[in-house]
Each structure stands twice: as C-alpha cells, then as structure tokens.
Design an enzyme around this catalytic site. Structure first.
Site, PDB file in Angstrom:
ATOM      1  N   TYR A  48     -14.916 -33.001   1.196  1.00 20.22           N
ATOM      2  CA  TYR A  48     -15.780 -33.424   0.089  1.00 20.22           C
ATOM      3  C   TYR A  48     -17.190 -32.856   0.200  1.00 20.22           C
ATOM      4  O   TYR A  48     -17.958 -32.904  -0.765  1.00 20.22           O
ATOM      5  CB  TYR A  48     -15.877 -34.954   0.034  1.00 20.22           C
ATOM      6  CG  TYR A  48     -14.604 -35.688  -0.231  1.00 20.22           C
ATOM      7  CD1 TYR A  48     -13.427 -35.031  -0.592  1.00 20.22           C
ATOM      8  CD2 TYR A  48     -14.547 -37.072  -0.112  1.00 20.22           C
ATOM      9  CE1 TYR A  48     -12.253 -35.724  -0.829  1.00 20.22           C
ATOM     10  CE2 TYR A  48     -13.383 -37.773  -0.357  1.00 20.22           C
ATOM     11  CZ  TYR A  48     -12.240 -37.098  -0.702  1.00 20.22           C
ATOM     12  OH  TYR A  48     -11.087 -37.799  -0.932  1.00 20.22           O
ATOM     13  N   HIS A 106      -5.730 -35.211   5.912  1.00 20.98           N
ATOM     14  CA  HIS A 106      -5.961 -35.209   4.466  1.00 20.98           C
ATOM     15  C   HIS A 106      -4.729 -34.741   3.680  1.00 20.98           C
ATOM     16  O   HIS A 106      -4.361 -35.345   2.669  1.00 20.98           O
ATOM     17  CB  HIS A 106      -7.164 -34.307   4.158  1.00 20.98           C
ATOM     18  CG  HIS A 106      -7.846 -34.618   2.871  1.00 20.98           C
ATOM     19  ND1 HIS A 106      -9.170 -34.323   2.636  1.00 20.98           N
ATOM     20  CD2 HIS A 106      -7.398 -35.191   1.736  1.00 20.98           C
ATOM     21  CE1 HIS A 106      -9.505 -34.714   1.407  1.00 20.98           C
ATOM     22  NE2 HIS A 106      -8.448 -35.229   0.844  1.00 20.98           N
TER      23      HIS A 106
END
Length: 275
Positions: A48, A106
């Site tokens: 992110y 992830h």
C-alpha cells in the site's frame, strides 16, 4: 464499543479500517480521524506504500500501542524466507512499532515454498516481531496444504461482501478458530445502489452500505475492514455495528438470497478461487 472476534487462535476487533490507497498526509489524517472516533484495528500492507503514514497516525493518536490491533502484509514477490523477514522488518521500521498484531501473506505465489514461509513466520513470532500470522487470498486447496503442514494460521483475509459468497472458506475457518477478514466488504461501492439493501435500510433508517456491512458484522468469526477516508464514512461504518443487532431474520434471508457471484478483485496473479 466494537466487539471482538475471539477464538482459540485470535482476538481481533470485528470492524477495522482498511487503508488501501490512503497515503501521505491525507492517509495519516484519515487514520488519526478513525482512531479518534474509536477504531482500534488498522489494516495496512507493504504494497500500500502507506505504512509510514499509518505509523505517524498511530504515534500522533497518543494511544498506547497495546490498545491498537495492527495488521500488515508481505507482497507475493517477497515470500522467500530471507525476503519475508526483510519485508517484515522494513514494515516495522516504517510503522515505528516493535511488533505487529497480525502479519499476513498478501497473495500466494506460484511455486512458493509454503513450508519455508511457515517456518519464517514462526521464527518471526518466536522473535516477538509478530503476535499472530495468517494469509490473504488463499483458496481452499492452499488452506488444506497449510493444515497438512501442521500450520495454524490465525486469520484468512479475502474479498467478501453481500454480493460474493465465501461459504466454503467460512465452513473451513470457523471450526478451526480462524478469523475470516472481509476486504472490499462494500463491493467497491456496488452495494450502494442495490434495491434490496435500500429497502432494508429504509426500514431501519440506514444506508444500503450500512446494511451490507451490518450483514457481515453479525456473522460468527467474520471481521470487516472497509476503507473510509472521510470522517462521515468512518462514523457510518461504526454505526453499522449497532445495526447488525437490529437486522431481522427476514432482512438476513433477503441478503442471503442475493446473487453471490460478483467478485471485484481479480488480478492476473490471483489463484484459482475454487482450487
């Protein structure tokens, strides 16, 4: 007060703040706003590119570290044991925290060394760098592989909302004490225009988005992490916690009956979801 999902493997607030695409000063301000409103669960990731902003917000909040449940993730190209440990340490440095409450893989990667990944995660836990570990975007087959290794992930994070079923994974996670965290819990805004959700919301004085979120929050073992940058949206999501208890069996049945095949997140590196 935000309730917890409490299992043999984890205790995690049922509502958290997703932070994808919330970067820089604006991202920091959004996290500070959520913490001031009462959020105590923040979800970020190395990918992110906002861990520094999240860390600055945590520091500015003045809250003791042990009052915040903090999750971050390692990207799929850094799953070799040494790379995973390096990614974790870099995340900790950016977040300015000595540990994570939850650290997730992830996305799975083709040909990944799953035993090596699990060993690296256990080593990080034993070193005190993480409290618990889990996975994101793993399909049923990969979850079975983890169990065959004797691994005990605390959490599985996947896309889940009123327009996408995750029944198979929920049925796997619940008896094992694995929390299921719903990302994109509002189907990237698609639920806002849904007639059935609008009708239910009208009866409760709530928006369709709140109804969709409440439907998730009332479910056993389910956590939701909607992204919300504006204070108004953050408060609306908080209000959905109370709405969850007010949905009637008829409301729930109507939402259960909606088509559940509208996946929003499908990158080219995604696994076979039915595998």
């Amino acid at each position: 007060m935000i309730p917890l999902v409490e299992t043999s493997r984890i205790a995690i607030p049922k509502l958290g703040l997703g932070t994808w695409r919330m970067t820089g000063a604006e991202g920091q301000a959004a996290v500070e706003s959520a913490l001031a409103l009462g959020y105590r669960h923040v979800d970020t990731a190395a990918r992110y590119e906002n861990e520094d902003a999240v860390g600055a917000a945590l520091a500015a909040s003045g809250l003791p570290r042990d009052q915040i449940f903090l999750t971050s993730k390692v990207w799929w190209d850094s799953l070799a044991p040494d790379a995973l440990r390096r990614s974790l340490e870099e995340s900790l440095a950016r977040l300015a925290t000595p540990y994570l409450d939850l650290f997730l893989v992830h996305w799975p990667a083709p040909g990944m060394d799953l035993p090596g990944i699990v060993a690296a995660l256990h080593a990080a836990r034993d070193a005190g760098l993480i409290r618990r570990w889990g996975v994101s975007n793993f399909n049923p087959g990969l979850m079975r592989q983890l169990e065959q290794l004797g691994a005990e992930p605390a959490c599985l994070q996947v896309e889940y909302h009123a327009l996408l079923s995750q029944r198979t994974l929920l049925d796997w996670c619940r008896p094992r004490g694995i929390a299921l965290t719903a990302y994109s819990p509002l189907a990237r805004g698609k639920v806002a225009e849904h007639a059935v959700l609008g009708e239910i919301g009208a009866r409760h004085g709530a928006a369709p988005l709140q109804v969709a979120l409440a439907w998730l929050l009332r479910q056993e073992g389910v956590v939701a992490i909607p992204k919300a940058a504006r204070r108004q949206s953050q408060q609306a999501n908080l209000d959905a916690v109370r709405l969850a208890a007010k949905l009637t069996p008829e409301d729930v049945a109507a939402i259960d009956g909606l088509p559940k095949d509208q996946r929003q997140v499908q990158p080219d590196f995604a696994p076979d979801w039915n595998g």
